[in-house]
Motif scaffolding. Structure first.
Motif, PDB file in Angstrom:
ATOM      1  N   THR A  12      14.522   2.687  -1.563  1.00  0.00           N
ATOM      2  CA  THR A  12      13.074   2.586  -1.374  1.00  0.00           C
ATOM      3  C   THR A  12      12.461   3.982  -1.451  1.00  0.00           C
ATOM      4  N   SER A  13      11.432   4.149  -2.260  1.00  0.00           N
ATOM      5  CA  SER A  13      10.898   5.494  -2.488  1.00  0.00           C
ATOM      6  C   SER A  13       9.825   5.863  -1.468  1.00  0.00           C
ATOM      7  N   SER A  14       9.663   7.162  -1.284  1.00  0.00           N
ATOM      8  CA  SER A  14       8.607   7.661  -0.399  1.00  0.00           C
ATOM      9  C   SER A  14       7.235   7.238  -0.914  1.00  0.00           C
ATOM     10  N   LEU A  15       7.082   7.135  -2.240  1.00  0.00           N
ATOM     11  CA  LEU A  15       5.807   6.702  -2.810  1.00  0.00           C
ATOM     12  C   LEU A  15       5.510   5.255  -2.440  1.00  0.00           C
ATOM     13  N   GLU A  16       6.513   4.375  -2.511  1.00  0.00           N
ATOM     14  CA  GLU A  16       6.318   2.980  -2.104  1.00  0.00           C
ATOM     15  C   GLU A  16       5.896   2.897  -0.644  1.00  0.00           C
ATOM     16  N   LEU A  17       6.535   3.695   0.206  1.00  0.00           N
ATOM     17  CA  LEU A  17       6.195   3.697   1.635  1.00  0.00           C
ATOM     18  C   LEU A  17       4.777   4.212   1.843  1.00  0.00           C
ATOM     19  N   GLY A  18       4.408   5.263   1.111  1.00  0.00           N
ATOM     20  CA  GLY A  18       3.058   5.803   1.235  1.00  0.00           C
ATOM     21  C   GLY A  18       2.007   4.793   0.836  1.00  0.00           C
ATOM     22  N   ILE A  19       2.254   4.075  -0.258  1.00  0.00           N
ATOM     23  CA  ILE A  19       1.293   3.072  -0.720  1.00  0.00           C
ATOM     24  C   ILE A  19       1.184   1.923   0.276  1.00  0.00           C
ATOM     25  N   ALA A  20       2.304   1.564   0.909  1.00  0.00           N
ATOM     26  CA  ALA A  20       2.272   0.503   1.915  1.00  0.00           C
ATOM     27  C   ALA A  20       1.393   0.874   3.101  1.00  0.00           C
ATOM     28  N   LEU A  21       1.299   2.174   3.386  1.00  0.00           N
ATOM     29  CA  LEU A  21       0.500   2.643   4.525  1.00  0.00           C
ATOM     30  C   LEU A  21      -0.939   2.972   4.153  1.00  0.00           C
ATOM     31  N   HIS A  22      -1.189   3.272   2.909  1.00  0.00           N
ATOM     32  CA  HIS A  22      -2.483   3.828   2.478  1.00  0.00           C
ATOM     33  C   HIS A  22      -3.532   2.744   2.246  1.00  0.00           C
ATOM     34  N   PRO A  23      -4.760   2.925   2.796  1.00  0.00           N
ATOM     35  CA  PRO A  23      -5.146   3.942   3.761  1.00  0.00           C
ATOM     36  C   PRO A  23      -4.912   3.437   5.187  1.00  0.00           C
ATOM     37  N   THR A  24      -4.495   4.314   6.067  1.00  0.00           N
ATOM     38  CA  THR A  24      -4.314   3.907   7.458  1.00  0.00           C
ATOM     39  C   THR A  24      -5.683   3.811   8.146  1.00  0.00           C
ATOM     40  N   PRO A  25      -5.726   3.144   9.297  1.00  0.00           N
ATOM     41  CA  PRO A  25      -6.989   3.098  10.047  1.00  0.00           C
ATOM     42  C   PRO A  25      -7.499   4.476  10.456  1.00  0.00           C
ATOM     43  N   ALA A  26      -6.640   5.489  10.399  1.00  0.00           N
ATOM     44  CA  ALA A  26      -7.074   6.840  10.769  1.00  0.00           C
ATOM     45  C   ALA A  26      -8.101   7.396   9.798  1.00  0.00           C
ATOM     46  N   VAL A  27      -8.096   6.912   8.547  1.00  0.00           N
ATOM     47  CA  VAL A  27      -9.062   7.403   7.559  1.00  0.00           C
ATOM     48  C   VAL A  27      -9.949   6.292   6.999  1.00  0.00           C
TER      49      VAL A  27
END
Length: 404
Positions: free
Chosen positions: A300-315
């Protein structure tokens, strides 16, 4: 990645040239030079971000067939899922440890702004916060992040390298970055303008979205903030107040819950602290939670993980889709790469992605800064305005401009 000899180079940043990719963290400094290939864009669709990992894999395969021994993709992903990411495979990537990160005392900078424009104006921004509060009180949203921009024109051309040096010097525990976004359409006041010169996304974010190393992931959501004070006693009082603030603790919990929920499908185990800690930058205190996870599948790539989180409620806010639609309604400008993510990913999926905050877009003598504040029940518009002003301070200080 090529490694930089500690004996020959004091800082990779000394070698920075306009247009290079640069990302400095507490663990490493990475700089990408030249363009070996560009990750293919796709026809503009509502959710083109979801095809990005496949397009990156295709770019890796093509680069290896063309003779690149160890391709790595670097770049920036915008806030809006329908807008194009700026991703390349550099010709050369240099990496150093933190032992050679510090480039020494940076030169003083004092830019002279000749035009200044807030978008929106402060009073209009507070009306936008009230619009968000109305949506919260009606039950449509739990949280929304309302942002504003600050445009400058300066008499002289802006020296990106010197600003980067100042950002890195004052941001040793955070993430200093620069990404060339020149051939991406620039969005101004909801009008699209194609730029001709070098346009650089630059910033010093305190927030890691996610990193991945083999089968281990790490995320560090931040939410809940207080401006720092020059008076040590007042500064400590603000920090303790933040730790005990029901409003900020709730805002933080919303973000942590979403991060946990988004990453859980990828993990066989996760470690999520129940209580947040404090971190600080020169301008702000933040509530912070450090989340570790063990992946079910190491590929599992860091990019896949980032997309799963983006955008977080923080932004963005919560629920995400409704908050995003409300942002498009309230904010009188397009965010572009602000509140997106900046980072890198190698062919094994290892990498790190940073939340694109405390940032600006620079082109010659034109610069646009961005800042946002999380709005939840109980938020006060005047306080959110002050918070965004404090967040502008990171970039303003780097440019030697007095707080506006």
């Amino acid at each position: 990645m090529s490694k930089v000899s500690m004996s020959k180079v004091k800082s990779i940043l000394d070698e920075y040239e306009l247009g290079d990719f640069f990302l400095s963290s507490s663990k490493r400094t990475i700089m990408g030079k030249g363009v070996f290939s560009v990750v293919k864009e796709t026809r503009k669709t509502k959710n083109q971000i979801y095809s990005l990992p496949v397009r990156v894999e295709e770019a890796f395969e093509q680069a290896k067939r063309a003779g690149h021994p160890h391709p790595i993709v670097v770049g920036a992903v915008p806030f809006d899922y329908s807008e194009a990411a700026k991703m390349i495979i550099p010709e050369e990537v240099k990496v150093s440890s933190t032992l050679v990160k510090d480039s020494g005392q940076p030169e003083n900078i004092s830019l002279q702004p000749c035009e200044i424009q807030y978008i929106p104006a402060p009073a209009e921004y507070m009306r936008g916060v009230n619009q968000g509060l109305d949506k919260i009180s009606s039950g449509q949203l739990d949280k929304i992040v309302v942002s504003r921009a600050l445009n400058f024109k300066t008499k002289e051309q802006i020296d990106v390298k010197q600003i980067l040096k100042r950002l890195e010097h004052h941001n040793k525990q955070g993430y200093t970055f620069a990404v060339d976004i020149s051939d991406v359409n620039t969005i101004r006041n909801k009008e699209t303008v194609l730029t001709n010169g070098k346009r650089i996304l630059i910033g010093a974010s305190p927030e890691l979205l996610v990193s991945k190393n083999d089968s281990t992931l790490f995320a560090n959501p931040l939410a809940g903030s207080r401006p720092r004070s020059d008076d040590p006693k007042e500064d400590q009082r603000r920090a303790l107040e933040l730790l005990e603030s029901e409003k900020d603790l709730y805002e933080h919990a919303v973000v942590v819950d979403m991060v946990k929920e988004s990453l859980a499908p990828f993990c066989e185990s996760m470690d999520v602290p129940e209580i947040p800690s404090l971190i600080k930058t020169e301008a702000m205190w933040h509530l912070s939670t450090e989340i570790y996870g063990t992946l079910k599948q190491a590929e599992t790539s860091s990019l896949e993980l980032g997309i799963a989180l983006h955008p977080t409620p923080a932004v963005c806010g919560h629920p995400t889709e409704l908050a995003r639609e409300a942002i498009y309604e309230i904010e009188p400008f397009n965010r572009g790469f602000f509140a997106g993510m900046v980072g890198w990913c190698d062919e094994n999926g290892n990498g790190e992605w940073i939340v694109t905050i405390r940032c600006a877009e620079v082109e010659e003598n034109d610069i646009r800064l961005f800042a946002g504040a999380g709005v939840v029940a109980g938020s006060i518009p005047e306080e959110e305005l002050i918070e965004t002003g404090a967040k502008f301070k990171t970039m303003l200080d780097a440019m030697g401009i007095e707080k506006q």
